[in-house]
Design a protein around this motif. Structure first.
Motif, PDB file in Angstrom:
ATOM      1  N   ASP A   1     -36.743 -10.543 -30.675  1.00  0.00           N
ATOM      2  CA  ASP A   1     -37.220 -10.554 -29.297  1.00  0.00           C
ATOM      3  C   ASP A   1     -37.372 -11.977 -28.764  1.00  0.00           C
ATOM      4  O   ASP A   1     -37.329 -12.199 -27.547  1.00  0.00           O
ATOM      5  CB  ASP A   1     -38.568  -9.830 -29.190  1.00  0.00           C
ATOM      6  CG  ASP A   1     -38.417  -8.319 -29.143  1.00  0.00           C
ATOM      7  OD1 ASP A   1     -37.265  -7.845 -29.035  1.00  0.00           O
ATOM      8  OD2 ASP A   1     -39.443  -7.615 -29.239  1.00  0.00           O
ATOM      9  N   GLN A   2     -37.524 -12.936 -29.671  1.00  0.00           N
ATOM     10  CA  GLN A   2     -37.702 -14.318 -29.256  1.00  0.00           C
ATOM     11  C   GLN A   2     -36.397 -14.977 -28.822  1.00  0.00           C
ATOM     12  O   GLN A   2     -36.401 -15.894 -27.997  1.00  0.00           O
ATOM     13  CB  GLN A   2     -38.310 -15.139 -30.410  1.00  0.00           C
ATOM     14  CG  GLN A   2     -39.635 -14.623 -30.919  1.00  0.00           C
ATOM     15  CD  GLN A   2     -40.710 -14.645 -29.851  1.00  0.00           C
ATOM     16  OE1 GLN A   2     -40.847 -15.635 -29.130  1.00  0.00           O
ATOM     17  NE2 GLN A   2     -41.467 -13.564 -29.749  1.00  0.00           N
ATOM     18  N   VAL A   3     -35.289 -14.531 -29.381  1.00  0.00           N
ATOM     19  CA  VAL A   3     -34.013 -15.223 -29.128  1.00  0.00           C
ATOM     20  C   VAL A   3     -32.898 -14.287 -28.675  1.00  0.00           C
ATOM     21  O   VAL A   3     -31.839 -14.752 -28.234  1.00  0.00           O
ATOM     22  CB  VAL A   3     -33.553 -15.999 -30.385  1.00  0.00           C
ATOM     23  CG1 VAL A   3     -34.595 -17.021 -30.804  1.00  0.00           C
ATOM     24  CG2 VAL A   3     -33.255 -15.058 -31.548  1.00  0.00           C
ATOM     25  N   GLY A   4     -33.103 -12.977 -28.801  1.00  0.00           N
ATOM     26  CA  GLY A   4     -32.058 -12.013 -28.497  1.00  0.00           C
ATOM     27  C   GLY A   4     -31.305 -11.609 -29.754  1.00  0.00           C
ATOM     28  O   GLY A   4     -31.141 -12.410 -30.679  1.00  0.00           O
ATOM     29  N   ARG A   5     -30.848 -10.373 -29.785  1.00  0.00           N
ATOM     30  CA  ARG A   5     -30.153  -9.873 -30.973  1.00  0.00           C
ATOM     31  C   ARG A   5     -28.881 -10.670 -31.272  1.00  0.00           C
ATOM     32  O   ARG A   5     -28.609 -11.032 -32.413  1.00  0.00           O
ATOM     33  CB  ARG A   5     -29.789  -8.393 -30.788  1.00  0.00           C
ATOM     34  CG  ARG A   5     -30.890  -7.425 -31.155  1.00  0.00           C
ATOM     35  CD  ARG A   5     -30.355  -6.010 -31.144  1.00  0.00           C
ATOM     36  NE  ARG A   5     -31.355  -5.042 -31.526  1.00  0.00           N
ATOM     37  CZ  ARG A   5     -31.625  -4.691 -32.780  1.00  0.00           C
ATOM     38  NH1 ARG A   5     -30.960  -5.268 -33.769  1.00  0.00           N
ATOM     39  NH2 ARG A   5     -32.540  -3.781 -33.050  1.00  0.00           N
ATOM     40  N   ALA A   6     -28.087 -10.908 -30.233  1.00  0.00           N
ATOM     41  CA  ALA A   6     -26.819 -11.608 -30.453  1.00  0.00           C
ATOM     42  C   ALA A   6     -27.057 -13.024 -30.960  1.00  0.00           C
ATOM     43  O   ALA A   6     -26.400 -13.475 -31.907  1.00  0.00           O
ATOM     44  CB  ALA A   6     -26.007 -11.629 -29.154  1.00  0.00           C
ATOM     45  N   ALA A   7     -28.005 -13.731 -30.356  1.00  0.00           N
ATOM     46  CA  ALA A   7     -28.272 -15.112 -30.768  1.00  0.00           C
ATOM     47  C   ALA A   7     -28.855 -15.184 -32.174  1.00  0.00           C
ATOM     48  O   ALA A   7     -28.657 -16.175 -32.884  1.00  0.00           O
ATOM     49  CB  ALA A   7     -29.211 -15.783 -29.771  1.00  0.00           C
TER      50      ALA A   7
ATOM     51  N   VAL B   1     -42.432 -18.508 -32.705  1.00  0.00           N
ATOM     52  CA  VAL B   1     -42.311 -19.571 -31.700  1.00  0.00           C
ATOM     53  C   VAL B   1     -41.294 -20.611 -32.163  1.00  0.00           C
ATOM     54  O   VAL B   1     -40.506 -21.122 -31.367  1.00  0.00           O
ATOM     55  CB  VAL B   1     -43.679 -20.223 -31.434  1.00  0.00           C
ATOM     56  CG1 VAL B   1     -43.550 -21.382 -30.447  1.00  0.00           C
ATOM     57  CG2 VAL B   1     -44.666 -19.188 -30.909  1.00  0.00           C
ATOM     58  N   ALA B   2     -41.311 -20.912 -33.454  1.00  0.00           N
ATOM     59  CA  ALA B   2     -40.355 -21.877 -33.993  1.00  0.00           C
ATOM     60  C   ALA B   2     -38.929 -21.370 -33.856  1.00  0.00           C
ATOM     61  O   ALA B   2     -38.013 -22.158 -33.583  1.00  0.00           O
ATOM     62  CB  ALA B   2     -40.679 -22.167 -35.462  1.00  0.00           C
ATOM     63  N   LEU B   3     -38.707 -20.070 -34.044  1.00  0.00           N
ATOM     64  CA  LEU B   3     -37.366 -19.511 -33.847  1.00  0.00           C
ATOM     65  C   LEU B   3     -36.879 -19.735 -32.419  1.00  0.00           C
ATOM     66  O   LEU B   3     -35.735 -20.130 -32.194  1.00  0.00           O
ATOM     67  CB  LEU B   3     -37.363 -18.021 -34.168  1.00  0.00           C
ATOM     68  CG  LEU B   3     -37.395 -17.601 -35.637  1.00  0.00           C
ATOM     69  CD1 LEU B   3     -37.577 -16.094 -35.746  1.00  0.00           C
ATOM     70  CD2 LEU B   3     -36.135 -18.025 -36.355  1.00  0.00           C
ATOM     71  N   ALA B   4     -37.766 -19.478 -31.466  1.00  0.00           N
ATOM     72  CA  ALA B   4     -37.399 -19.671 -30.068  1.00  0.00           C
ATOM     73  C   ALA B   4     -37.107 -21.146 -29.790  1.00  0.00           C
ATOM     74  O   ALA B   4     -36.173 -21.476 -29.039  1.00  0.00           O
ATOM     75  CB  ALA B   4     -38.513 -19.169 -29.156  1.00  0.00           C
ATOM     76  N   ALA B   5     -37.868 -22.032 -30.398  1.00  0.00           N
ATOM     77  CA  ALA B   5     -37.639 -23.475 -30.214  1.00  0.00           C
ATOM     78  C   ALA B   5     -36.292 -23.884 -30.779  1.00  0.00           C
ATOM     79  O   ALA B   5     -35.570 -24.705 -30.182  1.00  0.00           O
ATOM     80  CB  ALA B   5     -38.773 -24.271 -30.862  1.00  0.00           C
ATOM     81  N   LEU B   6     -35.930 -23.337 -31.931  1.00  0.00           N
ATOM     82  CA  LEU B   6     -34.631 -23.658 -32.520  1.00  0.00           C
ATOM     83  C   LEU B   6     -33.504 -23.148 -31.633  1.00  0.00           C
ATOM     84  O   LEU B   6     -32.491 -23.842 -31.430  1.00  0.00           O
ATOM     85  CB  LEU B   6     -34.514 -23.058 -33.916  1.00  0.00           C
ATOM     86  CG  LEU B   6     -33.181 -23.275 -34.629  1.00  0.00           C
ATOM     87  CD1 LEU B   6     -32.858 -24.766 -34.777  1.00  0.00           C
ATOM     88  CD2 LEU B   6     -33.156 -22.596 -35.996  1.00  0.00           C
TER      89      LEU B   6
END
Length: 291
Positions: free
Chosen positions: A211-217, A280-285
């Motif tokens: 949910d933080q980055v999207g399934r595809a990403a 949050v770190a996943l989204a930052a990456l």
């Protein structure tokens, strides 16, 4: 403690792993697989997949782990195709792929009729090393990232060496496939660290993460995010010495998504120095990779 593996040796899954790597451009290091007949069947499989409207990667994502569940090539082809293309699929595409799978496996068996016996022998060192060090490695990965990241148990499918060290993670099936090599192809980068990296990807399909980055990403971001985590954990349990050079080596040797090693290391060091949640770190990456 995480790390309970159900070890499976499979020449069927191994044949599909070989086909996947060959279609991705790899040349087999095992001369038994480098035959004209095997190459022709691999090319034929690509043509058959194209004829039913499929790229190879999605097919292998399902077919490799399914190969240890179905003895029948028709059942395997039918289930894999229905998972990708939907339940309204007609019988003809599955029958076509089943014939190809049967001939691919026959070509590989003819090239190396002792493949299963070799796999059984080759599995010993990796299993012993994993049982001794794997659970501690994964527990440390969980502590460095998020305890929910690391699954307790998984299927570990041992396949014939194609690259002299390789494999794939299959989160949809809670399984990893790894080449059963007798020795570490890169001395400073043990194969059980590669197995730990594959294992650490299995829970990346949880909604709290994608949910933080999207399934595809997540298919790009996730494997990169857990790679420095695994190397840092391997350092703590005295398997490796984690530094920029080792990170760059792992990125290449483990066939990870392309990224600048310095950028990934900066992200990891920033995360470790902060109190950020792993999500949050996943989204930052993800944002950093888009820059």
């Amino acid at each position: 403690m995480p790390g309970e593996a159900r070890w499976i040796t499979s020449t069927s899954a191994g044949g599909l792993h070989a086909a996947a790597r060959m279609l991705a451009g790899a040349a087999p290091v095992d001369p038994k697989l480098a035959t004209q007949q095997v190459a022709a069947e691999v090319d034929g499989l690509a043509s058959d997949l194209a004829a039913v409207g499929l790229e190879p990667a999605p097919f292998f994502e399902h077919a490799i782990p399914l190969a240890v569940r179905f003895d029948s090539p028709l059942e395997l082809a039918d289930v894999a195709l229905r998972k990708i293309l939907g339940p309204r699929l007609t019988d003809a595409p599955a029958q076509r792929l089943a014939r190809r799978l049967q001939s691919l496996w026959a070509a590989i068996d003819q090239a190396n009729p002792l493949a299963l016996e070799e796999l059984e022998l080759r599995s010993g060192p990796l299993r012993e090393q994993w049982e001794a060090r794997g659970p501690g490695l994964l527990a440390t990965v969980g502590r460095l990232t998020d305890q929910d990241l690391v699954v307790e148990g998984a299927d570990v499918i041992l396949v014939q060496p194609v690259l002299g060290g390789g494999g794939s993670a299959h989160p949809l099936y809670n399984a990893v496939a790894i080449e059963a090599v007798l020795a570490n192809p890169i001395g400073e980068l043990p194969e059980i660290a590669r197995l730990g990296w594959q294992w650490a990807q299995l829970n990346l399909d949880l909604p709290e993460y994608y949910d933080q980055v999207g399934r595809a990403a997540m298919t790009h971001v996730g494997p990169l995010a857990v790679l420095p985590a695994v190397l840092a954990a391997a350092d703590e349990v005295e398997l490796v010495t984690f530094d920029r050079r080792l990170l760059e080596t792992a990125l290449g040797a483990w066939n990870a998504p392309a990224v600048d090693a310095d950028k990934l290391l900066r992200w990891w060091e920033t995360y470790q120095a902060s109190s950020l949640a792993w999500t949050v770190a996943l989204a930052a990456l993800a944002r950093m990779l888009d820059e």
